[in-house]
Design a protein around this motif. Structure first.
Motif, PDB file in Angstrom:
ATOM      1  N   ALA A 242      30.586  53.081  34.231  1.00 14.53           N
ATOM      2  CA  ALA A 242      31.773  52.588  34.759  1.00 14.53           C
ATOM      3  C   ALA A 242      31.747  51.071  34.986  1.00 14.53           C
ATOM      4  N   LYS A 243      30.796  50.348  35.143  1.00 12.38           N
ATOM      5  CA  LYS A 243      30.784  48.903  35.316  1.00 12.38           C
ATOM      6  C   LYS A 243      30.961  48.347  33.837  1.00 12.38           C
ATOM      7  N   SER A 244      30.363  48.901  32.722  1.00  9.51           N
ATOM      8  CA  SER A 244      30.655  48.677  31.347  1.00  9.51           C
ATOM      9  C   SER A 244      32.015  48.624  31.074  1.00  9.51           C
ATOM     10  N   ARG A 245      32.916  49.405  31.869  1.00 11.93           N
ATOM     11  CA  ARG A 245      34.438  49.585  31.301  1.00 11.93           C
ATOM     12  C   ARG A 245      35.012  48.645  32.416  1.00 11.93           C
ATOM     13  N   ASN A 246      34.492  47.906  33.100  1.00 11.25           N
ATOM     14  CA  ASN A 246      35.021  47.157  34.234  1.00 11.25           C
ATOM     15  C   ASN A 246      35.818  47.920  35.099  1.00 11.25           C
ATOM     16  N   ALA A 247      35.384  48.824  35.339  1.00 11.20           N
ATOM     17  CA  ALA A 247      36.153  49.608  36.699  1.00 11.20           C
ATOM     18  C   ALA A 247      35.408  49.125  38.091  1.00 11.20           C
ATOM     19  N   GLU A 248      36.074  49.273  38.930  1.00  6.45           N
ATOM     20  CA  GLU A 248      35.605  49.227  40.439  1.00  6.45           C
ATOM     21  C   GLU A 248      34.637  50.200  40.708  1.00  6.45           C
ATOM     22  N   VAL A 249      33.563  50.237  41.296  1.00  4.49           N
ATOM     23  CA  VAL A 249      32.876  51.015  41.733  1.00  4.49           C
ATOM     24  C   VAL A 249      32.345  51.214  43.077  1.00  4.49           C
ATOM     25  N   ALA A 250      32.472  52.336  43.970  1.00  8.08           N
ATOM     26  CA  ALA A 250      32.218  52.383  45.137  1.00  8.08           C
ATOM     27  C   ALA A 250      30.836  53.450  45.263  1.00  8.08           C
ATOM     28  N   ALA A 251      29.821  53.053  45.946  1.00  6.22           N
ATOM     29  CA  ALA A 251      28.785  53.950  46.227  1.00  6.22           C
ATOM     30  C   ALA A 251      28.670  54.392  47.671  1.00  6.22           C
TER      31      ALA A 251
ATOM     32  N   LEU B 290      38.840  53.384  39.678  1.00  2.66           N
ATOM     33  CA  LEU B 290      37.826  53.261  40.643  1.00  2.66           C
ATOM     34  C   LEU B 290      36.995  54.550  40.544  1.00  2.66           C
ATOM     35  N   VAL B 291      35.652  54.331  40.403  1.00  8.43           N
ATOM     36  CA  VAL B 291      34.630  55.389  40.527  1.00  8.43           C
ATOM     37  C   VAL B 291      33.820  55.538  42.021  1.00  8.43           C
TER      38      VAL B 291
END
Length: 291
Positions: free
Chosen positions: A207-216, A187-188
């Motif tokens: 992060a999205k290119s590595r398929n990680a979840e992202v919270a802003a 998670l980032v």
């Protein structure tokens, strides 16, 4: 108009200009030339600046399709908040807190930011972020420039509760080198407010290119951080001067820390009991007894 993208505002004024009354044209001309200053003027002050009545200013806002002048003013503020340089913000400081002392003006503005945040924030999204924190193999936190302080704050407390938290920031190694082991199980959490740090936006895209979840954690669903995020927590950050207001974002981060802590209550009780002994042994804090 209130549902149209804010960037269309200037174009709307230009299109409607020929049909405006003489007084309304004066307002339109002023806004087109000095929109950065008009954004922080009351209807009365804007009227005085161009030589028309306050009611003419209100009618001008209605003519553009707004329900009232405050809606037009908010649209102008949304338009400029990511475009103003620090020098321009300094010049606007007197207009923003002109009727009160800096102390009272800024505190009132921060109270309003928290009030609006409470109304805007999505409680389900907040719960989803908490679940993602516990699901993640590793948690990366990134907030640069003025957001560095609150990113470090979040990282400091999460590191006391969890053992898989890394704060990404400027240092010897590049941002992407610090995230090289990022995977789809991670998670980032990206934190950013106008003016948005370009490196934070790039990090979330990575992060999205590595398929990680992202919270802003950011100020709007229109924020460039939100466009890369699976979850977006909205925190109002309208500036009161050349300094970014991070009071509401910090409150949201406090809530995240407490929510995580409540789910790990037994663990943090043990951790803090351990820490108290260490702090006392190494005199991290003053333990002078009170008489």
């Amino acid at each position: 108009m209130e549902e149209i993208n804010k960037l269309d505002l200037m174009r709307t004024i230009q299109v409607k200009f020929p049909r405006l009354s003489k007084g309304q044209k004066l307002i339109a001309e002023y806004i087109l030339k000095h929109y950065d200053k008009a954004a922080f003027m009351t209807a009365a002050k804007l009227g005085i600046s161009v030589g028309v009545s306050e009611s003419t200013v209100v009618r001008f806002a209605n003519e553009l399709g707004f329900s009232g002048y405050p809606k037009l003013q908010k649209s102008l503020q949304e338009l400029i908040k990511n475009k103003l340089t620090t020098v321009q913000r300094i010049e606007l400081s007197n207009d923003i807190v002109s009727h009160e002392s800096p102390l009272k003006g800024v505190l009132k503005a921060d109270m309003e930011n928290i009030r609006v945040t409470l109304e805007k924030i999505n409680h389900k999204t907040f719960d989803d972020v908490i679940n993602s924190i516990f699901k993640a193999k590793k948690i990366y936190i990134i907030g640069l420039r003025s957001s560095t302080a609150i990113a470090d704050f979040l990282g400091f407390y999460l590191n006391l509760i969890l053992d898989n938290v890394k704060v990404v920031g400027y240092g010897i190694s590049d941002i992407f080198e610090q995230m090289i082991n990022l995977t789809g199980n991670d998670l980032v959490i990206g934190i950013g407010f106008p003016r948005y740090a370009a490196r934070t936006i790039e990090a979330l895209a990575f992060a999205k290119s590595r398929n990680a979840e992202v919270a802003a954690i950011t100020d709007s669903l229109l924020s460039p951080l939100a466009s890369a995020a699976d979850y977006t927590l909205i925190a109002q950050s309208n500036m009161a001067s050349f300094v970014d207001s991070l009071v509401a974002p910090l409150s949201v981060i406090n809530a995240l820390i407490i929510a995580v802590g409540l789910k790990e209550k037994e663990k943090i009780s043990s951790t803090f009991a351990d820490l108290e002994n260490i702090w006392q042994e190494y005199q991290v804090y003053s333990f002078k007894e009170q008489n």
